[in-house]
Design a protein around this motif. Sequence first.
Motif, PDB file in Angstrom:
ATOM      1  N   GLY A  20     -88.985 -20.911 -19.005  1.00 45.33           N
ATOM      2  CA  GLY A  20     -88.317 -21.987 -19.736  1.00 45.33           C
ATOM      3  C   GLY A  20     -86.943 -22.336 -19.188  1.00 45.33           C
ATOM      4  O   GLY A  20     -86.231 -23.154 -19.762  1.00 45.33           O
ATOM      5  N   GLY A  21     -86.576 -21.731 -18.068  1.00 46.68           N
ATOM      6  CA  GLY A  21     -85.282 -22.013 -17.447  1.00 46.68           C
ATOM      7  C   GLY A  21     -85.360 -23.187 -16.486  1.00 46.68           C
ATOM      8  O   GLY A  21     -86.442 -23.616 -16.083  1.00 46.68           O
ATOM      9  N   ALA A  22     -84.208 -23.686 -16.130  1.00 47.29           N
ATOM     10  CA  ALA A  22     -84.127 -24.827 -15.215  1.00 47.29           C
ATOM     11  C   ALA A  22     -84.110 -24.345 -13.771  1.00 47.29           C
ATOM     12  O   ALA A  22     -83.395 -23.408 -13.435  1.00 47.29           O
ATOM     13  CB  ALA A  22     -82.858 -25.629 -15.507  1.00 47.29           C
ATOM     14  N   ARG A  23     -84.892 -24.997 -12.918  1.00 43.95           N
ATOM     15  CA  ARG A  23     -84.883 -24.657 -11.488  1.00 43.95           C
ATOM     16  C   ARG A  23     -83.561 -25.040 -10.837  1.00 43.95           C
ATOM     17  O   ARG A  23     -83.144 -24.434  -9.862  1.00 43.95           O
ATOM     18  CB  ARG A  23     -85.998 -25.384 -10.761  1.00 43.95           C
ATOM     19  N   ASP A  24     -82.928 -26.053 -11.376  1.00 43.47           N
ATOM     20  CA  ASP A  24     -81.684 -26.547 -10.789  1.00 43.47           C
ATOM     21  C   ASP A  24     -80.450 -25.960 -11.492  1.00 43.47           C
ATOM     22  O   ASP A  24     -79.446 -26.612 -11.634  1.00 43.47           O
ATOM     23  CB  ASP A  24     -81.642 -28.079 -10.831  1.00 43.47           C
ATOM     24  N   TYR A  25     -80.577 -24.695 -11.893  1.00 47.01           N
ATOM     25  CA  TYR A  25     -79.459 -24.050 -12.574  1.00 47.01           C
ATOM     26  C   TYR A  25     -78.269 -23.856 -11.632  1.00 47.01           C
ATOM     27  O   TYR A  25     -78.424 -23.846 -10.414  1.00 47.01           O
ATOM     28  CB  TYR A  25     -79.891 -22.706 -13.162  1.00 47.01           C
ATOM     29  N   SER A  26     -77.100 -23.678 -12.230  1.00 49.36           N
ATOM     30  CA  SER A  26     -75.900 -23.300 -11.490  1.00 49.36           C
ATOM     31  C   SER A  26     -75.516 -21.891 -11.911  1.00 49.36           C
ATOM     32  O   SER A  26     -75.921 -21.418 -12.972  1.00 49.36           O
ATOM     33  CB  SER A  26     -74.743 -24.254 -11.805  1.00 49.36           C
ATOM     34  N   ILE A  27     -74.718 -21.250 -11.078  1.00 45.29           N
ATOM     35  CA  ILE A  27     -74.282 -19.890 -11.369  1.00 45.29           C
ATOM     36  C   ILE A  27     -72.833 -19.932 -11.846  1.00 45.29           C
ATOM     37  O   ILE A  27     -71.976 -20.511 -11.184  1.00 45.29           O
ATOM     38  CB  ILE A  27     -74.419 -18.990 -10.126  1.00 45.29           C
ATOM     39  N   LEU A  28     -72.614 -19.318 -12.994  1.00 41.09           N
ATOM     40  CA  LEU A  28     -71.269 -19.295 -13.579  1.00 41.09           C
ATOM     41  C   LEU A  28     -70.349 -18.359 -12.820  1.00 41.09           C
ATOM     42  O   LEU A  28     -70.759 -17.265 -12.433  1.00 41.09           O
ATOM     43  CB  LEU A  28     -71.330 -18.768 -15.013  1.00 41.09           C
ATOM     44  N   ASP A  29     -69.109 -18.768 -12.671  1.00 38.91           N
ATOM     45  CA  ASP A  29     -68.115 -17.832 -12.160  1.00 38.91           C
ATOM     46  C   ASP A  29     -67.372 -17.238 -13.361  1.00 38.91           C
ATOM     47  O   ASP A  29     -67.577 -17.645 -14.508  1.00 38.91           O
ATOM     48  CB  ASP A  29     -67.173 -18.490 -11.157  1.00 38.91           C
ATOM     49  N   ALA A  30     -66.529 -16.267 -13.098  1.00 42.94           N
ATOM     50  CA  ALA A  30     -65.841 -15.544 -14.166  1.00 42.94           C
ATOM     51  C   ALA A  30     -64.979 -16.456 -15.041  1.00 42.94           C
ATOM     52  O   ALA A  30     -64.941 -16.294 -16.266  1.00 42.94           O
ATOM     53  CB  ALA A  30     -64.995 -14.418 -13.573  1.00 42.94           C
TER      54      ALA A  30
END
Length: 180
Positions: A20-30
């Motif tokens: 159910g997640g997005a393929r075009d996700y971004s990765i959070l930084d701190a």
Amino acid sequence: ISTFHAFCGDVLRKYYHCLGGARDYSILDASDQQKIIKEIIKDERLDEKIYSPYYVLNRISDFKTKLISVEESKKNHQKESDSILSRLYERYQQTLIRHKVIDFGDMIMETVILFQQFPEVLKKYQEQFSYIMVDEYQDTNKPQFKFISSITEKHKEICVVGDDDQSIYCLLYTSDAADE
């Protein structure tokens, strides 16, 4: 050659939609994590001296390092603070999903969950990799161990490098050795 996070990031780009997640996700930084949790703490009207963003994010990271899902975090609360932290964890995860982002803890945890829930995906990676070597094995946490155990389950061929002196310890399993 890959880090755990890079490898899991590649897996999720291909298969995160199964969860159910997005393929075009971004990765959070701190800093983005801090902003999100700070807003949630403010919205919950909690005392930031007791529930500092740093403390809450560390607890969320602990949940993920122990492979504790939001649902599992809601069980067996010993004190009110456990319930509050569980609620903050849930809101944090909901925010990540809504904004199509994940944090570093999610990268490995979600891959482990993916492999558990979709064995056909795991099978593709087990067939692709006959031999695995893990460097800095002494730093491997529970999700990383579960990930590696899943990938190596078929061939049971793994070499790990660990300890401060970087001595090499090889654990090579064959089907013959398993019978003994």
